[in-house]
Design a protein around this motif. Structure first.
Motif, short mmCIF file in Angstrom:
data_model
loop_
_atom_site.label_atom_id
_atom_site.label_comp_id
_atom_site.label_asym_id
_atom_site.label_seq_id
_atom_site.Cartn_x
_atom_site.Cartn_y
_atom_site.Cartn_z
N HIS A 214 60.98 -20.16 -18.39
CA HIS A 214 60.58 -21.25 -19.30
C HIS A 214 61.56 -22.42 -19.20
O HIS A 214 61.16 -23.58 -19.24
CB HIS A 214 60.52 -20.73 -20.73
N GLN A 332 51.96 -16.89 -15.66
CA GLN A 332 51.72 -17.33 -17.04
C GLN A 332 50.38 -18.06 -17.04
O GLN A 332 50.31 -19.27 -16.89
CB GLN A 332 52.85 -18.26 -17.51
N TRP A 336 53.05 -22.91 -19.89
CA TRP A 336 54.18 -22.93 -20.82
C TRP A 336 54.09 -24.18 -21.70
O TRP A 336 53.58 -25.23 -21.27
CB TRP A 336 55.51 -22.99 -20.05
#
Length: 537
Positions: A214, A332, A336
């Motif tokens: 992240h 992901q 994010w």
């Protein structure tokens, strides 16, 4: 290409054709012996003058070819000189690297230019009207959010005279009475009072709990986050003007089209600072300008109904509201969320009783303009598939995991990878690949994902680096030639980088340092003299 070159002889004099001795000391000779040998050569004074323009550079560029003096009115070549007739048979040019860790002298020049760029946007000068000094201005700091607990040094209240030499007692790092341990068995508290140079600062309390992926994505998309934040600030002010009955301004573009635009706009100067945890913070100067319907490019004050309070409120509102959701990634699928941290500091410049002045802020931003990843304790060159394994390690320390996250997320994504299945080796390029919007993370892995410029500004904020450099080039050309109607033109090719010996570097850098020190003392004396004249008046 126009360069600062040694003074060429006047047209009526004949150019000497006898080449000077090329100095190539033996590699086994020590630095002091090399310097002594160079200093005892007959042409030492000429060599020292010849290398003055790049004297302080750590790794100057060596060029070879022909340089000529050309009359600007007729275009006639008045004199010509080949670099074989110069000391070392080469022309030395400073590398121009902005990083202080790479070349302190070139970074010193860049820092001076950065100071002028920032300062002129606050006070005017160098083509910027002095009236900008009366425009509302705020200095905002936008921070990155938390990606996991890290060691920190916090001083609740300062009693020192200067923060540069702060010796105040810090509070405990992360004092917790019932913190216990994290899921990986690491202590979730730290009671140490870290010193300013403690290598633990910025390191996660638990590497496995920290969200390294992240953080590098946040660094990578922080530029887009800032772009949308500035748009939100301007929209907030436009809505405020409409609510207060301030009409839009009718302007005519260069193409002849008529547009109605808000009566205010925001110009900014921004610098990025890499924190010890390798996350980027932005320090931004935001100046509120008006719009002139006769000349849309003119810098005019904003309408009287909009004040610095409104600008400060717009910054806080935009920082709270704006967030960017990144595109899906195989690791992901929902992307994010990239948003600002909770600490958004907004201060006013040159306010009554305030600590921030235009000169202090300009010096602050100029200082960080010459930095990169040095705050993390390491400085990397661009990484390649051949060198990535030397720095990236998913089980290594904090920086190694961040670099590994950049390389892993930026891998080529094929059909299997896109569906969520893992490839045999994520670090190797596959044949069945498609475009990955995160591919730039590999290019900027050495910058922990941040690929933006460390100093940027709005087009209307101030002067440009190009203008400052062109002015300096013109001054040097006139100073060297003694005539403003003659320019020096070089037809040159690259032959190498760096000094021929450590002794040459010692002599040239020492002479350059003495020149810088004399200039600094001279500026201080001129400033003191101006202060005395002002006090007497």
């Amino acid at each position: 290409m126009v360069l600062r070159l040694p003074s060429l002889p006047p047209p009526e004099e004949e150019v000497l054709s006898t080449p000077l001795t090329l100095y190539r000391p033996a590699l086994a000779v020590g630095r002091d012996a090399q310097a002594l040998h160079r200093a005892t050569m007959p042409e030492f004074s000429g060599w020292l003058e010849h290398t003055a323009s790049a004297g302080g550079c750590s790794r100057p560029i060596r060029l070879t070819g022909t340089i000529a003096a050309v009359a600007t009115d007729t275009g006639r070549i008045t004199s010509r000189l080949h670099t074989d007739e110069l000391p070392d048979r080469a022309l030395y040019k400073a590398c121009g690297n902005r990083r202080e860790s790479q070349c302190p002298d070139c970074a010193w020049v860049y820092q001076g230019d950065a100071y002028q760029v920032v300062r002129c946007g606050l006070t005017g000068g160098k083509g910027v009207p002095d009236s900008v000094g009366r425009h509302p201005v705020v200095f905002a700091t936008f921070t990155a959010p938390s990606f996991g607990a890290v060691h920190r040094r916090h001083v609740p209240s300062h009693t020192c005279f200067t923060r540069q030499r702060c010796d105040c007692r810090p509070a405990p790092c992360r004092a917790r009475s019932n913190a216990g341990t994290c899921p990986h068995g690491q202590p979730a508290a730290c009671f140490a009072r870290h010193d300013a140079d403690d290598p633990q600062l910025g390191q996660p309390l638990c590497l496995d709990c920290y969200d390294h992926a992240h953080q590098v994505v946040w660094n990578y998309f922080s530029g887009e986050l800032w772009r949308r934040t500035k748009q939100a600030i301007e929209r907030h002010l436009a809505v405020l003007c409409r609510q207060r009955g301030i009409p839009k301004v009718r302007i005519v573009t260069a193409s002849g089209k008529v547009r109605w635009v808000p009566p205010v706009r925001v110009s900014h100067g921004k610098v990025a600072e890499m924190q010890r945890r390798a996350a980027v913070h932005f320090h931004v100067l935001l100046r509120l300008d008006g719009v002139d319907f006769d000349d849309p490019d003119a810098l005019v004050p904003p309408p009287a109904g909009v004040t610095v309070d409104d600008l400060e409120a717009a910054v806080h509102a935009a920082a709270r509201q704006i967030a960017v959701t990144t595109p899906p990634h195989p690791d992901q699928q929902s992307g994010w969320v990239v948003a600002w941290g909770e600490q958004v500091d907004v201060r006013r410049i040159n306010s009554a009783g305030g600590e921030l002045t235009d000169s202090k802020v300009a010096a602050y931003l100029a200082k960080y303009a010459t930095k990169a990843t040095e705050a993390t304790g390491h400085s990397f060159t661009r990484l390649t598939p051949a060198t990535i394994n030397d720095y990236a390690d998913p089980e290594g320390d904090h920086l190694a995991r961040l670099i590994d996250a950049c390389w892993h997320l930026g891998r080529p994504t094929g059909a299997d990878t896109a569906s969520g299945a893992a490839t045999a080796d994520d670090r190797q390029d596959g044949l069945d690949t498609r475009f990955n919007v995160y591919a730039g993370l590999r290019r900027w892995a050495h910058m922990i994902g941040f690929g933006g410029h460390f100093l940027t500004k709005a087009r209307r904020y101030s002067v440009t680096f190009g203008l400052l450099r062109a002015t300096r080039t013109t001054y040097r050309r006139t100073e060297d030639n003694g005539m403003a109607d003659t320019i020096t033109v070089g037809t040159l090719t690259y032959v190498g980088a760096g000094w021929l010996s450590d002794g040459d570097a010692l002599l040239a850098n020492t002479a350059a340092q003495e020149r810088r020190e004399s200039r600094r003392v001279g500026r201080e004396e001129l400033a003191h003299e101006a202060w005395l004249i002002g006090a007497a008046a």
